[in-house]
Design a protein around this motif. Structure first.
Motif, PDB file in Angstrom:
ATOM      1  N   GLY A  65      -5.251  -0.325   4.087  1.00  0.00           N
ATOM      2  CA  GLY A  65      -4.427   0.409   5.040  1.00  0.00           C
ATOM      3  C   GLY A  65      -3.057   0.790   4.538  1.00  0.00           C
ATOM      4  O   GLY A  65      -2.279   1.420   5.261  1.00  0.00           O
ATOM      5  N   TYR A  66      -2.757   0.433   3.298  1.00  0.00           N
ATOM      6  CA  TYR A  66      -1.445   0.782   2.746  1.00  0.00           C
ATOM      7  C   TYR A  66      -1.341   2.295   2.586  1.00  0.00           C
ATOM      8  O   TYR A  66      -2.254   2.939   2.048  1.00  0.00           O
ATOM      9  CB  TYR A  66      -1.246   0.096   1.397  1.00  0.00           C
ATOM     10  CG  TYR A  66      -0.007   0.513   0.643  1.00  0.00           C
ATOM     11  CD1 TYR A  66       1.254   0.381   1.215  1.00  0.00           C
ATOM     12  CD2 TYR A  66      -0.099   1.038  -0.646  1.00  0.00           C
ATOM     13  CE1 TYR A  66       2.394   0.759   0.525  1.00  0.00           C
ATOM     14  CE2 TYR A  66       1.034   1.411  -1.357  1.00  0.00           C
ATOM     15  CZ  TYR A  66       2.282   1.274  -0.770  1.00  0.00           C
ATOM     16  OH  TYR A  66       3.407   1.659  -1.451  1.00  0.00           O
ATOM     17  N   ALA A  67      -0.241   2.878   3.065  1.00  0.00           N
ATOM     18  CA  ALA A  67      -0.018   4.320   2.977  1.00  0.00           C
ATOM     19  C   ALA A  67       1.435   4.583   2.627  1.00  0.00           C
ATOM     20  O   ALA A  67       2.339   3.934   3.158  1.00  0.00           O
ATOM     21  CB  ALA A  67      -0.382   4.997   4.294  1.00  0.00           C
ATOM     22  N   ALA A  68       1.650   5.554   1.743  1.00  0.00           N
ATOM     23  CA  ALA A  68       3.009   5.905   1.333  1.00  0.00           C
ATOM     24  C   ALA A  68       2.986   7.278   0.684  1.00  0.00           C
ATOM     25  O   ALA A  68       1.930   7.770   0.266  1.00  0.00           O
ATOM     26  CB  ALA A  68       3.572   4.870   0.357  1.00  0.00           C
ATOM     27  N   LYS A  81       3.857  -6.688  -0.474  1.00  0.00           N
ATOM     28  CA  LYS A  81       2.394  -6.637  -0.469  1.00  0.00           C
ATOM     29  C   LYS A  81       1.826  -7.634   0.539  1.00  0.00           C
ATOM     30  O   LYS A  81       0.831  -7.360   1.218  1.00  0.00           O
ATOM     31  CB  LYS A  81       1.845  -6.920  -1.864  1.00  0.00           C
ATOM     32  CG  LYS A  81       2.234  -5.867  -2.898  1.00  0.00           C
ATOM     33  CD  LYS A  81       1.693  -6.214  -4.280  1.00  0.00           C
ATOM     34  CE  LYS A  81       2.163  -5.202  -5.326  1.00  0.00           C
ATOM     35  NZ  LYS A  81       1.636  -5.509  -6.678  1.00  0.00           N
ATOM     36  N   GLU A  82       2.452  -8.791   0.626  1.00  0.00           N
ATOM     37  CA  GLU A  82       1.990  -9.792   1.591  1.00  0.00           C
ATOM     38  C   GLU A  82       2.147  -9.282   3.019  1.00  0.00           C
ATOM     39  O   GLU A  82       1.343  -9.601   3.902  1.00  0.00           O
ATOM     40  CB  GLU A  82       2.766 -11.098   1.404  1.00  0.00           C
ATOM     41  CG  GLU A  82       2.501 -11.801   0.092  1.00  0.00           C
ATOM     42  CD  GLU A  82       1.011 -12.102  -0.111  1.00  0.00           C
ATOM     43  OE1 GLU A  82       0.348 -12.505   0.878  1.00  0.00           O
ATOM     44  OE2 GLU A  82       0.507 -11.911  -1.231  1.00  0.00           O
ATOM     45  N   LEU A  83       3.176  -8.461   3.240  1.00  0.00           N
ATOM     46  CA  LEU A  83       3.379  -7.902   4.576  1.00  0.00           C
ATOM     47  C   LEU A  83       2.285  -6.894   4.919  1.00  0.00           C
ATOM     48  O   LEU A  83       1.926  -6.743   6.088  1.00  0.00           O
ATOM     49  CB  LEU A  83       4.756  -7.235   4.665  1.00  0.00           C
ATOM     50  CG  LEU A  83       5.964  -8.177   4.658  1.00  0.00           C
ATOM     51  CD1 LEU A  83       7.269  -7.378   4.659  1.00  0.00           C
ATOM     52  CD2 LEU A  83       5.929  -9.117   5.860  1.00  0.00           C
ATOM     53  N   VAL A  84       1.764  -6.204   3.907  1.00  0.00           N
ATOM     54  CA  VAL A  84       0.642  -5.296   4.160  1.00  0.00           C
ATOM     55  C   VAL A  84      -0.556  -6.094   4.664  1.00  0.00           C
ATOM     56  O   VAL A  84      -1.174  -5.746   5.678  1.00  0.00           O
ATOM     57  CB  VAL A  84       0.254  -4.512   2.880  1.00  0.00           C
ATOM     58  CG1 VAL A  84      -1.006  -3.694   3.131  1.00  0.00           C
ATOM     59  CG2 VAL A  84       1.394  -3.613   2.439  1.00  0.00           C
ATOM     60  N   PRO A  94     -10.423   2.174   8.907  1.00  0.00           N
ATOM     61  CA  PRO A  94     -10.600   3.195   7.864  1.00  0.00           C
ATOM     62  C   PRO A  94     -10.837   4.582   8.440  1.00  0.00           C
ATOM     63  O   PRO A  94     -11.505   4.744   9.468  1.00  0.00           O
ATOM     64  CB  PRO A  94     -11.830   2.688   7.101  1.00  0.00           C
ATOM     65  CG  PRO A  94     -11.812   1.214   7.311  1.00  0.00           C
ATOM     66  CD  PRO A  94     -11.313   1.015   8.716  1.00  0.00           C
ATOM     67  N   ARG A  95     -10.244   5.577   7.779  1.00  0.00           N
ATOM     68  CA  ARG A  95     -10.365   6.966   8.204  1.00  0.00           C
ATOM     69  C   ARG A  95     -10.953   7.790   7.067  1.00  0.00           C
ATOM     70  O   ARG A  95     -10.631   7.557   5.899  1.00  0.00           O
ATOM     71  CB  ARG A  95      -8.988   7.535   8.577  1.00  0.00           C
ATOM     72  CG  ARG A  95      -8.367   6.916   9.830  1.00  0.00           C
ATOM     73  CD  ARG A  95      -6.863   7.185   9.838  1.00  0.00           C
ATOM     74  NE  ARG A  95      -6.223   6.931  11.106  1.00  0.00           N
ATOM     75  CZ  ARG A  95      -5.905   5.724  11.577  1.00  0.00           C
ATOM     76  NH1 ARG A  95      -6.210   4.649  10.876  1.00  0.00           N
ATOM     77  NH2 ARG A  95      -5.286   5.593  12.733  1.00  0.00           N
ATOM     78  N   VAL A  96     -11.764   8.751   7.412  1.00  0.00           N
ATOM     79  CA  VAL A  96     -12.309   9.675   6.428  1.00  0.00           C
ATOM     80  C   VAL A  96     -11.701  11.046   6.703  1.00  0.00           C
ATOM     81  O   VAL A  96     -11.879  11.602   7.788  1.00  0.00           O
ATOM     82  CB  VAL A  96     -13.841   9.751   6.503  1.00  0.00           C
ATOM     83  CG1 VAL A  96     -14.364  10.781   5.504  1.00  0.00           C
ATOM     84  CG2 VAL A  96     -14.451   8.378   6.227  1.00  0.00           C
ATOM     85  N   ASN A 116       3.680   2.222   8.125  1.00  0.00           N
ATOM     86  CA  ASN A 116       3.761   1.249   7.022  1.00  0.00           C
ATOM     87  C   ASN A 116       5.211   0.938   6.688  1.00  0.00           C
ATOM     88  O   ASN A 116       5.587  -0.224   6.511  1.00  0.00           O
ATOM     89  CB  ASN A 116       3.057   1.812   5.780  1.00  0.00           C
ATOM     90  CG  ASN A 116       1.619   1.379   5.644  1.00  0.00           C
ATOM     91  OD1 ASN A 116       1.273   0.494   4.872  1.00  0.00           O
ATOM     92  ND2 ASN A 116       0.749   2.024   6.425  1.00  0.00           N
ATOM     93  N   ALA A 117       6.021   1.973   6.587  1.00  0.00           N
ATOM     94  CA  ALA A 117       7.430   1.788   6.208  1.00  0.00           C
ATOM     95  C   ALA A 117       8.164   0.923   7.224  1.00  0.00           C
ATOM     96  O   ALA A 117       9.011   0.095   6.852  1.00  0.00           O
ATOM     97  CB  ALA A 117       8.114   3.147   6.070  1.00  0.00           C
ATOM     98  N   VAL A 118       7.825   1.101   8.506  1.00  0.00           N
ATOM     99  CA  VAL A 118       8.456   0.296   9.556  1.00  0.00           C
ATOM    100  C   VAL A 118       7.975  -1.143   9.489  1.00  0.00           C
ATOM    101  O   VAL A 118       8.768  -2.098   9.521  1.00  0.00           O
ATOM    102  CB  VAL A 118       8.176   0.913  10.943  1.00  0.00           C
ATOM    103  CG1 VAL A 118       8.630  -0.043  12.051  1.00  0.00           C
ATOM    104  CG2 VAL A 118       8.866   2.264  11.086  1.00  0.00           C
TER     105      VAL A 118
END
Length: 227
Positions: A65-68, A81-84, A94-96, A116-118
């Motif tokens: 789910g990590y997005a940037a 990374k642990e916060l992800v 998951p999205r397609v 993600n940033a928040v």
């Protein structure tokens, strides 16, 4: 332009998620494909309808789910990374996505990166830049209300970043950043704040002639609006 022509300007890039090490492919715009048609006063680039790089700017790992944004994707710090895994992955579905993206899908992807940033408590400038790009996508859709909402979020974040972060910030040196603060204030109707930032830009000995001229144009626009 038909789908086949658009696909000719894209290629699959192999990506490794820096968080969970999953491998995936991401549609990427060929370097010579984008054609700039014009630039808005807040640095938004308008592209001719061949292919729009903004639509493909966010990378999303379907495993964790990590997005940037592409410029930030590999720069995540170890403790983040642990916060992800604790804050993002448990909520991730998951999205397609189709191969060809548009403004609405780009907004969804930018919003995933902003979430993600928040959740990862990333820098103010990162959250602000994501908000700004979301505002630009709403501009393409002529949705002025949503554009204003995200311009306001962007301005708030950039104000905080100006006093706390080192330059350059997303490629902007201090003079361009001051001008942008003035321009965002002007677009949001904050006339006095806009004039303050324009003036700071113009009197700064470190401001380039190009940026000073943009600030003067901004001041003239306010002056003409008040005549």
């Amino acid at each position: 332009m038909n789908d086949t022509n658009i696909l000719n300007h894209l290629f699959d890039k192999n990506i490794i998620c820096p968080v969970c090490d999953a491998h995936f492919k991401a549609k990427t715009v060929k370097s010579k494909s984008p054609r700039i048609s014009s630039r808005d006063s807040d640095f938004f680039i308008r592209y001719s309808p061949v292919v729009n790089p903004y639509f493909y700017d966010v990378l999303i790992c379907n495993s964790c789910g990590y997005a940037a944004m592409r410029s930030d994707f590999d720069n995540i710090k170890t403790h983040k990374k642990e916060l992800v895994f604790s804050n993002v992955t448990p909520k991730w579905k998951p999205r397609v996505y189709p191969d060809i993206l548009d403004e609405k899908l780009a907004i969804e992807r930018y919003k995933l990166a902003l979430l993600n940033a928040v959740l990862l408590d990333l820098q103010d400038s990162t959250k602000a830049m994501l908000s700004l790009k979301i505002a630009w996508m709403y501009r393409l859709l002529n949705d002025s209300n949503q554009e204003k909402t995200f311009l306001t979020q962007a301005l708030d974040g950039f104000n905080d970043a100006y006093s706390k972060e080192l330059f350059p910030i997303y490629g902007l040196q201090r003079d361009a950043f001051m001008y942008m603060l003035g321009e965002l204030n002007r677009k949001l109707g904050n006339t006095q704040n806009a004039l303050l930032w324009y003036s700071k830009t113009i009197v700064s000995v470190n401001s380039s002639n190009r940026i000073k001229e943009l600030a003067r144009i901004g001041k003239d626009l306010i002056k003409n609006e008040n005549i």
